[in-house]
Design a protein around this motif. Structure first.
Motif, PDB file in Angstrom:
ATOM      1  N   ARG A   1       0.903  -1.126  -0.072  1.00 35.58           N
ATOM      2  CA  ARG A   1       0.042  -0.007  -0.065  1.00 35.58           C
ATOM      3  C   ARG A   1       0.953   1.252  -0.096  1.00 35.58           C
ATOM      4  NH1 ARG A   1      -5.408  -1.311   2.002  1.00 35.58           N
ATOM      5  NH2 ARG A   1      -6.102  -3.023   0.761  1.00 35.58           N
ATOM      6  N   SER A   2       2.086   1.022  -0.251  1.00 34.49           N
ATOM      7  CA  SER A   2       2.929   2.253  -0.459  1.00 34.49           C
ATOM      8  C   SER A   2       3.654   2.323  -1.500  1.00 34.49           C
ATOM      9  CB  SER A   2       4.035   2.442   0.596  1.00 34.49           C
ATOM     10  OG  SER A   2       4.401   1.392   1.182  1.00 34.49           O
ATOM     11  N   CYS A   3       4.202   3.238  -2.096  1.00 31.23           N
ATOM     12  CA  CYS A   3       5.021   3.297  -3.607  1.00 31.23           C
ATOM     13  C   CYS A   3       5.816   4.467  -3.410  1.00 31.23           C
ATOM     14  CB  CYS A   3       3.797   3.469  -4.517  1.00 31.23           C
ATOM     15  SG  CYS A   3       4.552   4.104  -6.122  1.00 31.23           S
ATOM     16  N   VAL A   4       7.176   4.344  -3.557  1.00 32.68           N
ATOM     17  CA  VAL A   4       8.238   5.368  -3.607  1.00 32.68           C
ATOM     18  C   VAL A   4       8.370   5.766  -5.027  1.00 32.68           C
ATOM     19  CG1 VAL A   4      10.543   5.881  -3.044  1.00 32.68           C
ATOM     20  CG2 VAL A   4       9.076   3.946  -1.606  1.00 32.68           C
ATOM     21  N   VAL A   5       8.455   7.179  -5.176  1.00 34.65           N
ATOM     22  CA  VAL A   5       8.880   7.619  -6.505  1.00 34.65           C
ATOM     23  C   VAL A   5      10.021   8.480  -6.396  1.00 34.65           C
ATOM     24  CG1 VAL A   5       8.083   9.249  -8.340  1.00 34.65           C
ATOM     25  CG2 VAL A   5       6.414   7.702  -7.241  1.00 34.65           C
ATOM     26  N   TRP A   6      10.746   8.207  -7.094  1.00 34.23           N
ATOM     27  CA  TRP A   6      12.395   8.752  -6.761  1.00 34.23           C
ATOM     28  C   TRP A   6      12.922   9.175  -8.337  1.00 34.23           C
ATOM     29  CZ3 TRP A   6      17.439   6.580  -7.489  1.00 34.23           C
ATOM     30  CH2 TRP A   6      18.630   7.101  -6.874  1.00 34.23           C
ATOM     31  N   ASN A   7      13.621  10.318  -8.348  1.00 34.94           N
ATOM     32  CA  ASN A   7      14.441  10.796  -9.200  1.00 34.94           C
ATOM     33  C   ASN A   7      15.389  11.509  -8.509  1.00 34.94           C
ATOM     34  OD1 ASN A   7      15.684  12.821 -11.318  1.00 34.94           O
ATOM     35  ND2 ASN A   7      14.930  11.073 -12.680  1.00 34.94           N
ATOM     36  N   PRO A   8      16.773  11.440  -8.862  1.00 39.11           N
ATOM     37  CA  PRO A   8      17.967  12.046  -8.156  1.00 39.11           C
ATOM     38  C   PRO A   8      18.043  13.563  -8.699  1.00 39.11           C
ATOM     39  CG  PRO A   8      18.911  10.647  -9.206  1.00 39.11           C
ATOM     40  CD  PRO A   8      17.370  10.344  -9.492  1.00 39.11           C
ATOM     41  N   TRP A   9      17.559  13.966  -9.886  1.00 42.91           N
ATOM     42  CA  TRP A   9      17.947  15.079 -10.480  1.00 42.91           C
ATOM     43  C   TRP A   9      19.356  15.518 -10.581  1.00 42.91           C
ATOM     44  CZ3 TRP A   9      13.993  15.755 -13.396  1.00 42.91           C
ATOM     45  CH2 TRP A   9      13.711  17.153 -14.310  1.00 42.91           C
TER      46      TRP A   9
ATOM     47  N   MET B   1      16.042   7.972 -16.468  1.00 43.46           N
ATOM     48  CA  MET B   1      15.242   6.781 -15.489  1.00 43.46           C
ATOM     49  C   MET B   1      14.438   7.654 -14.454  1.00 43.46           C
ATOM     50  SD  MET B   1      16.975   7.826 -12.394  1.00 43.46           S
ATOM     51  CE  MET B   1      16.848   6.643 -11.417  1.00 43.46           C
ATOM     52  N   LEU B   2      13.663   6.637 -14.023  1.00 39.61           N
ATOM     53  CA  LEU B   2      13.155   7.143 -12.569  1.00 39.61           C
ATOM     54  C   LEU B   2      12.762   5.805 -11.929  1.00 39.61           C
ATOM     55  CD1 LEU B   2       9.480   7.727 -13.062  1.00 39.61           C
ATOM     56  CD2 LEU B   2      10.731   7.226 -14.926  1.00 39.61           C
ATOM     57  N   CYS B   3      12.656   5.758 -10.459  1.00 43.41           N
ATOM     58  CA  CYS B   3      12.271   4.677  -9.880  1.00 43.41           C
ATOM     59  C   CYS B   3      10.796   4.876  -9.361  1.00 43.41           C
ATOM     60  CB  CYS B   3      13.258   4.270  -8.721  1.00 43.41           C
ATOM     61  SG  CYS B   3      14.791   4.027  -9.168  1.00 43.41           S
ATOM     62  N   ILE B   4      10.120   3.656  -9.496  1.00 42.19           N
ATOM     63  CA  ILE B   4       8.775   3.539  -8.872  1.00 42.19           C
ATOM     64  C   ILE B   4       8.811   2.347  -8.153  1.00 42.19           C
ATOM     65  CG2 ILE B   4       6.226   3.309  -9.466  1.00 42.19           C
ATOM     66  CD1 ILE B   4       6.673   4.417 -12.254  1.00 42.19           C
ATOM     67  N   GLU B   5       8.589   2.290  -6.911  1.00 42.30           N
ATOM     68  CA  GLU B   5       9.000   1.143  -5.984  1.00 42.30           C
ATOM     69  C   GLU B   5       7.941   0.755  -5.433  1.00 42.30           C
ATOM     70  OE1 GLU B   5      12.462   2.682  -3.564  1.00 42.30           O
ATOM     71  OE2 GLU B   5      12.749   4.109  -5.280  1.00 42.30           O
ATOM     72  N   THR B   6       7.517  -0.536  -5.477  1.00 41.46           N
ATOM     73  CA  THR B   6       6.523  -1.212  -4.928  1.00 41.46           C
ATOM     74  C   THR B   6       7.010  -1.629  -3.136  1.00 41.46           C
ATOM     75  OG1 THR B   6       6.134  -2.127  -6.931  1.00 41.46           O
ATOM     76  CG2 THR B   6       5.077  -3.246  -5.145  1.00 41.46           C
ATOM     77  N   ALA B   7       6.520  -0.997  -2.365  1.00 43.51           N
ATOM     78  CA  ALA B   7       6.919  -0.995  -1.121  1.00 43.51           C
ATOM     79  C   ALA B   7       6.105  -1.222  -0.108  1.00 43.51           C
ATOM     80  CB  ALA B   7       7.532   0.662  -0.901  1.00 43.51           C
ATOM     81  N   ASN B   8       6.770  -1.465   1.408  1.00 37.86           N
ATOM     82  CA  ASN B   8       5.825  -1.521   2.450  1.00 37.86           C
ATOM     83  C   ASN B   8       6.854  -0.756   3.408  1.00 37.86           C
ATOM     84  OD1 ASN B   8       5.650  -4.646   1.248  1.00 37.86           O
ATOM     85  ND2 ASN B   8       3.686  -3.871   1.990  1.00 37.86           N
ATOM     86  N   VAL B   9       6.378   0.632   3.676  1.00 32.24           N
ATOM     87  CA  VAL B   9       7.197   1.400   4.361  1.00 32.24           C
ATOM     88  C   VAL B   9       6.364   2.249   5.095  1.00 32.24           C
ATOM     89  CG1 VAL B   9       8.967   1.442   2.732  1.00 32.24           C
ATOM     90  CG2 VAL B   9       7.334   3.099   2.418  1.00 32.24           C
ATOM     91  N   MET B  10       6.803   2.843   5.966  1.00 29.99           N
ATOM     92  CA  MET B  10       6.105   3.678   7.011  1.00 29.99           C
ATOM     93  C   MET B  10       4.987   2.920   7.684  1.00 29.99           C
ATOM     94  SD  MET B  10       7.239   7.517   5.869  1.00 29.99           S
ATOM     95  CE  MET B  10       7.285   8.108   7.362  1.00 29.99           C
ATOM     96  N   ASP B  11       3.720   3.716   7.490  1.00 29.99           N
ATOM     97  CA  ASP B  11       2.402   3.140   7.922  1.00 29.99           C
ATOM     98  C   ASP B  11       2.314   1.884   7.560  1.00 29.99           C
ATOM     99  OD1 ASP B  11       2.248   5.658   9.561  1.00 29.99           O
ATOM    100  OD2 ASP B  11       0.617   6.112   8.184  1.00 29.99           O
ATOM    101  N   ASP B  12       2.774   1.436   6.413  1.00 32.85           N
ATOM    102  CA  ASP B  12       2.570   0.145   5.674  1.00 32.85           C
ATOM    103  C   ASP B  12       3.539  -0.927   6.036  1.00 32.85           C
ATOM    104  OD1 ASP B  12       1.271  -1.381   3.575  1.00 32.85           O
ATOM    105  OD2 ASP B  12       2.676  -0.648   2.056  1.00 32.85           O
TER     106      ASP B  12
END
Ligand SMILES: O=P(O)(O)OC[C@H]1O[C@H](O)[C@H](O)[C@@H](O)[C@@H]1O
Length: 301
Positions: free
Chosen positions: A245-253, A271-282
């Motif tokens: 239920r969490s998803c990290v979106v990252w680009n370092p620029w 590139m960009l990262c779309i990360e299927t995650a389980n972080v923080m409240d999840d």
């Protein structure tokens, strides 16, 4: 296991790599970190994952690109909830994204068919210098011409409740980051890891599509599992998930690109990262003996 037809173990630099050359697709998976670094259907001229041209294949160092596995904690140890931190021995010296991406996983299952290959790699972690826990991580790849599925199962082998944060840290290629956008996260709450408010990452709400015009490092919270679509100039990608239920979106620029390892100064454009995650409240809370599976499916949109 029967003698493999499509899969052979080769060297990539100093690392062992499973090279799968199926008539319908080609894949490279490093045993270190169970890290998929290459996937391309035979009839597609472009690989589906971004991999740095400066990638280094050295023991103990995650490769920049593909799908690194962040486990049993995600990001900086001290940014994790207390439940996850309690299993980490020395928060100040704990490496980012856990230890699974630097360790050698074991191939446990390989099943080759005319239309797909399925393989499972496992890592069993006992109490160590870094972590107090006893768990098994299994990564099951189901590879088909039309889609790539990665299922990460965490199995608590101890007699105490275990808390894990994690991510399938997918690096997706784009022809031009400034002309790429993500749909499916509209109206989602997110924490912006680049903005502090009262000592916490600022809580924001996504308006419209996610676009890129600066460094981006965000944790999105999804009210229910829903697919995310990435539009790049030439292609559309569909990322679906289960158990997350969490998803990290990252680009370092621009500035962070100069500081990153195995990364050219202008790589942030492609590139960009779309990360299927389980972080923080999840984060995952696993009572003794229980297991949890998080699955990412990547396909052309
Ligand atoms: O350089 P790494 O340890 O692989 O981390 C790369 C990135 O991973 C995630 O996306 C984090 O949210 C970022 O803050 C981090 O910079």
């Amino acid at each position: 296991m029967p003698t493999p037809v499509f899969c052979q173990q080769v060297k990539r630099g100093q690392l062992d790599c499973l090279a799968i050359r199926h008539p319908l697709f080609q894949t490279d998976i490093l045993l270190q970190g169970a890290q998929l670094i290459y996937f391309r259907p035979t009839d597609d001229p472009q690989p589906w994952l971004w991999l740095s041209r400066q990638a280094e294949y050295i023991p103990g160092q995650a490769v920049r690109g593909g799908i690194p596995v962040c486990w049993p904690w995600f990001g900086q140890a001290d940014k994790n909830p207390a439940e996850v931190q309690q299993h980490i021995n020395d928060i100040s010296s704990a490496g980012a994204h856990g230890f699974a991406r630097q360790q050698i996983w074991q191939l446990k299952q390989l099943q080759e068919k005319c239309d797909q290959v399925r393989l499972t790699l496992e890592l069993e972690s006992q109490h160590s210098e870094q972590w107090r826990g006893h768990a098994r991580a299994s990564l099951c790849f189901t590879l088909r011409r039309e889609r790539l599925e990665v299922a990460l199962t965490s199995h608590n082998l101890s007699d105490k409740t275990l808390h894990i944060s994690q991510a399938l840290h997918s690096y997706i290629p784009t022809g031009d980051i400034r002309n790429s956008y993500i749909r499916g996260l509209e109206q989602c709450a997110y924490r912006d890891a680049l903005q502090l408010q009262d000592g916490d990452w600022r809580l924001c709400r996504q308006r419209g599509a996610v676009r890129f015009a600066a460094e981006t490092d965000r944790i999105y919270f999804l009210p229910q599992a829903r697919p995310v679509r990435l539009q790049t100039p030439a292609r559309q990608w569909l990322l679906s998930s289960h158990g997350s239920r969490s998803c990290v979106v990252w680009n370092p620029w621009i500035d962070k690109s100069r500081r990153l390892s195995q990364f050219a100064d202008d790589d942030y454009q492609r590139m960009l990262c779309i990360e299927t995650a389980n972080v923080m409240d999840d984060i995952i809370c696993l009572p003794a003996g229980r297991q949890h599976t998080t699955t990412l499916t990547l396909q052309r949109g």
